[in-house]
Design a protein around this motif. Structure first.
Motif, PDB file in Angstrom:
ATOM      1  N   ALA A   1       2.058   9.596  -5.786  1.00 47.54           N
ATOM      2  CA  ALA A   1       2.579  10.915  -5.427  1.00 47.54           C
ATOM      3  C   ALA A   1       3.682  11.352  -6.382  1.00 47.54           C
ATOM      4  O   ALA A   1       3.747  12.513  -6.802  1.00 47.54           O
ATOM      5  N   LEU A   2       4.582  10.426  -6.760  1.00 48.20           N
ATOM      6  CA  LEU A   2       5.668  10.754  -7.685  1.00 48.20           C
ATOM      7  C   LEU A   2       5.125  11.123  -9.059  1.00 48.20           C
ATOM      8  O   LEU A   2       5.632  12.037  -9.719  1.00 48.20           O
ATOM      9  N   ARG A   3       4.088  10.394  -9.503  1.00 43.14           N
ATOM     10  CA  ARG A   3       3.493  10.697 -10.802  1.00 43.14           C
ATOM     11  C   ARG A   3       2.848  12.085 -10.805  1.00 43.14           C
ATOM     12  O   ARG A   3       2.997  12.868 -11.736  1.00 43.14           O
ATOM     13  N   THR A   4       2.156  12.400  -9.735  1.00 40.00           N
ATOM     14  CA  THR A   4       1.526  13.726  -9.619  1.00 40.00           C
ATOM     15  C   THR A   4       2.582  14.832  -9.596  1.00 40.00           C
ATOM     16  O   THR A   4       2.440  15.876 -10.237  1.00 40.00           O
TER      17      THR A   4
ATOM     18  N   ALA B   1       5.654  14.667 -10.895  1.00 38.03           N
ATOM     19  CA  ALA B   1       6.286  14.758 -12.214  1.00 38.03           C
ATOM     20  C   ALA B   1       5.422  15.565 -13.177  1.00 38.03           C
ATOM     21  O   ALA B   1       5.927  16.370 -13.961  1.00 38.03           O
ATOM     22  N   GLU B   2       4.107  15.354 -13.096  1.00 36.60           N
ATOM     23  CA  GLU B   2       3.202  16.110 -13.956  1.00 36.60           C
ATOM     24  C   GLU B   2       3.249  17.597 -13.623  1.00 36.60           C
ATOM     25  O   GLU B   2       3.237  18.448 -14.516  1.00 36.60           O
ATOM     26  N   ALA B   3       3.311  17.920 -12.342  1.00 36.72           N
ATOM     27  CA  ALA B   3       3.382  19.326 -11.922  1.00 36.72           C
ATOM     28  C   ALA B   3       4.691  19.968 -12.379  1.00 36.72           C
ATOM     29  O   ALA B   3       4.713  21.115 -12.856  1.00 36.72           O
ATOM     30  N   GLU B   4       5.805  19.209 -12.249  1.00 39.14           N
ATOM     31  CA  GLU B   4       7.094  19.741 -12.679  1.00 39.14           C
ATOM     32  C   GLU B   4       7.134  19.967 -14.185  1.00 39.14           C
ATOM     33  O   GLU B   4       7.732  20.939 -14.655  1.00 39.14           O
ATOM     34  N   GLU B   5       6.533  19.078 -14.942  1.00 34.66           N
ATOM     35  CA  GLU B   5       6.490  19.239 -16.398  1.00 34.66           C
ATOM     36  C   GLU B   5       5.728  20.502 -16.790  1.00 34.66           C
ATOM     37  O   GLU B   5       6.134  21.242 -17.684  1.00 34.66           O
ATOM     38  N   LYS B   6       4.629  20.753 -16.092  1.00 39.08           N
ATOM     39  CA  LYS B   6       3.850  21.969 -16.362  1.00 39.08           C
ATOM     40  C   LYS B   6       4.672  23.214 -16.018  1.00 39.08           C
ATOM     41  O   LYS B   6       4.646  24.213 -16.738  1.00 39.08           O
ATOM     42  N   ILE B   7       5.427  23.161 -14.919  1.00 37.22           N
ATOM     43  CA  ILE B   7       6.252  24.308 -14.516  1.00 37.22           C
ATOM     44  C   ILE B   7       7.360  24.550 -15.535  1.00 37.22           C
ATOM     45  O   ILE B   7       7.637  25.690 -15.914  1.00 37.22           O
ATOM     46  N   ARG B   8       8.007  23.460 -16.010  1.00 39.55           N
ATOM     47  CA  ARG B   8       9.061  23.610 -17.018  1.00 39.55           C
ATOM     48  C   ARG B   8       8.512  24.214 -18.307  1.00 39.55           C
ATOM     49  O   ARG B   8       9.138  25.073 -18.924  1.00 39.55           O
ATOM     50  N   ALA B   9       7.354  23.748 -18.720  1.00 34.34           N
ATOM     51  CA  ALA B   9       6.739  24.278 -19.946  1.00 34.34           C
ATOM     52  C   ALA B   9       6.435  25.765 -19.799  1.00 34.34           C
ATOM     53  O   ALA B   9       6.664  26.565 -20.711  1.00 34.34           O
ATOM     54  N   GLU B  10       5.939  26.161 -18.630  1.00 36.66           N
ATOM     55  CA  GLU B  10       5.632  27.573 -18.390  1.00 36.66           C
ATOM     56  C   GLU B  10       6.915  28.408 -18.340  1.00 36.66           C
ATOM     57  O   GLU B  10       6.976  29.518 -18.882  1.00 36.66           O
ATOM     58  N   ASN B  11       7.972  27.864 -17.705  1.00 34.92           N
ATOM     59  CA  ASN B  11       9.251  28.578 -17.656  1.00 34.92           C
ATOM     60  C   ASN B  11       9.848  28.751 -19.052  1.00 34.92           C
ATOM     61  O   ASN B  11      10.402  29.804 -19.380  1.00 34.92           O
ATOM     62  N   ASP B  12       9.743  27.713 -19.877  1.00 35.23           N
ATOM     63  CA  ASP B  12      10.237  27.810 -21.261  1.00 35.23           C
ATOM     64  C   ASP B  12       9.483  28.887 -22.027  1.00 35.23           C
ATOM     65  O   ASP B  12      10.076  29.674 -22.768  1.00 35.23           O
ATOM     66  N   ARG B  13       8.169  28.913 -21.834  1.00 33.90           N
ATOM     67  CA  ARG B  13       7.367  29.928 -22.533  1.00 33.90           C
ATOM     68  C   ARG B  13       7.764  31.336 -22.085  1.00 33.90           C
ATOM     69  O   ARG B  13       7.939  32.239 -22.913  1.00 33.90           O
ATOM     70  N   LEU B  14       7.932  31.507 -20.767  1.00 37.12           N
ATOM     71  CA  LEU B  14       8.317  32.822 -20.248  1.00 37.12           C
ATOM     72  C   LEU B  14       9.719  33.214 -20.705  1.00 37.12           C
ATOM     73  O   LEU B  14       9.977  34.384 -20.988  1.00 37.12           O
TER      74      LEU B  14
ATOM     75  N   THR C   1       0.833  -1.209   0.000  1.00 42.08           N
ATOM     76  CA  THR C   1       0.000   0.000   0.000  1.00 42.08           C
ATOM     77  C   THR C   1       0.867   1.258   0.000  1.00 42.08           C
ATOM     78  O   THR C   1       0.609   2.223  -0.729  1.00 42.08           O
ATOM     79  N   ALA C   2       1.916   1.241   0.783  1.00 38.33           N
ATOM     80  CA  ALA C   2       2.819   2.402   0.854  1.00 38.33           C
ATOM     81  C   ALA C   2       3.514   2.637  -0.480  1.00 38.33           C
ATOM     82  O   ALA C   2       3.658   3.780  -0.937  1.00 38.33           O
ATOM     83  N   ILE C   3       3.935   1.555  -1.154  1.00 38.64           N
ATOM     84  CA  ILE C   3       4.602   1.686  -2.453  1.00 38.64           C
ATOM     85  C   ILE C   3       3.651   2.272  -3.476  1.00 38.64           C
ATOM     86  O   ILE C   3       4.003   3.144  -4.280  1.00 38.64           O
ATOM     87  N   SER C   4       2.399   1.802  -3.471  1.00 36.35           N
ATOM     88  CA  SER C   4       1.404   2.307  -4.426  1.00 36.35           C
ATOM     89  C   SER C   4       1.133   3.788  -4.208  1.00 36.35           C
ATOM     90  O   SER C   4       1.069   4.578  -5.151  1.00 36.35           O
TER      91      SER C   4
END
Length: 366
Positions: free
Chosen positions: A49-52, A54-67, A41-44
């Motif tokens: 949490a890691l997937r969530t 990673a998705e947030a970091e990808e959105k931040i990188r995309a926004e930083n690239d645009r800026l 259960t802890a591993i799942s």
């Protein structure tokens, strides 16, 4: 006799309660009993949490690239403005198109800055070490430096500046500086010509000749204006170091000077001697020497304001000779004779003899 078998039928209360002719509801499913242990259960949960994240970091990188791309785009347009310390701004990369010395309009600019602030930011290029190199706004920077020295107000320690993206060629940076002054129309032909001469001498530019320099720097100027700049450059090349106020020379006088200097190679030294002899201390005094040179006059020494200006007094007469009537005008350093006759067809040696005889007659006391 055989025994009868008896079967008991057990009706559950739920089944018995359903009226005839109706469909009983399906019984609710019992929740499945999880067979995973605490570690699984802890591993799942950690994977989710890691997937969530990673998705947030990808959105931040995309926004930083645009800026970042937007920041670079605005810098290229010179639209990124910041207040930067004037002590970190250098003005040595480009040869300025403004002469050193007192600018009569600088006080006006300072008064405007004190009243309403700087409405047009300077333009600078950022260096690797965090310092800046001035591209446009030499007079505005000078005004801030003088205001800081005069008032000691900390408000003038920082100046609004547009940040120009790094990577522009030297030619492009020169064009930025020049085009701003061409638009404002407050720069003299002599200043533009002086910049062209220095640009041609700068080993960092691609210009090899004066014409290359004028074409590079003033590409947005009209053809006639480029011709005027080249003419002024020829004047400055001949006598520029002897002039104190070249920026005061009007366009028409500059063109006449160019013609006179071009007519005879010795004329440049004649003009230098005249300027050295008079040593004019004001713009008007220097312009008077230049005008006298253009008109062919000799100016031996400065005269007091009450003294008559040289060349004003003249003698005009008409003389009748066998060939017709001669109109003659004589003044200080110049004599003109005119009549209805084509003198270009007369043999040169005959003209020389006539001129020699004319001056011999003037010197004859008899």
């Amino acid at each position: 006799m055989s025994k009868r078998r008896v079967f008991d039928i057990d009706f559950t209360p739920d089944t018995a309660a359903v009226p005839a002719g109706t469909v009983p509801e399906a019984p609710a499913e019992k929740p499945a009993v999880s067979r995973r242990g605490p570690m699984a259960t802890a591993i799942s949960e950690n994977a989710d949490a890691l997937r969530t994240r990673a998705e947030a970091e990808e959105k931040i990188r995309a926004e930083n690239d645009r800026l970042a791309h937007e920041f670079v785009r605005l810098k290229k347009l010179g639209l990124m403005v910041d207040r930067i310390p004037i002590g970190r701004i250098g003005a040595t990369k480009l040869i300025r198109d403004r002469r050193e010395g007192r600018d009569p309009d600088l006080d006006e600019l300072k008064a405007s800055i004190k009243s309403i602030g700087l409405s047009n930011p300077i333009r600078v290029e950022e260096n690797e070490d965090g310092s800046y190199e001035l591209i446009q706004g030499y007079r505005r920077l000078r005004a801030y430096l003088e205001l800081l020295r005069e008032t000691e107000d900390e408000a003038y320690e920082h100046i609004p500046a547009g940040l120009v993206a790094k990577g522009d060629t030297l030619q492009s940076l020169y064009r930025r500086m020049v085009d701003e002054n061409l638009v404002r129309r407050d720069i003299s032909f002599a200043e533009m010509a002086q910049l062209a001469l220095r640009y041609a001498e700068d080993e960092g530019t691609r210009a090899k000749t004066l014409e290359d320099a004028v074409n590079d720097l003033y590409a947005s100027a009209g053809r006639q204006k480029k011709i005027y700049i080249r003419h002024f450059a020829q004047v400055l090349k001949a006598v520029g170091d002897a002039l104190k106020y070249p920026e005061a020379i009007p366009r028409a006088l500059g063109l006449e000077l160019k013609k006179r200097l071009e007519a005879d190679a010795m004329n440049a030294q004649v003009l230098r001697d005249a300027l050295a002899r008079v040593q004019p201390s004001t713009e008007e005094a220097e312009l008077e020497v230049l005008r006298s040179f253009v008109e062919g006059k000799r100016k031996n020494a400065p005269r007091s304001p009450a003294a008559p200006r040289p060349g004003v007094a003249k003698t005009t007469l008409r003389c009748t000779v066998p060939a017709g009537t001669v109109r003659c005008q004589a003044r200080d350093g110049k004599i003109e004779m005119a009549m209805e006759r084509d003198f270009s067809g007369i043999d040169r040696h005959k003209l020389e003899d006539a001129i020699a005889a004319f001056f011999a007659a003037l010197e004859d006391d008899g």
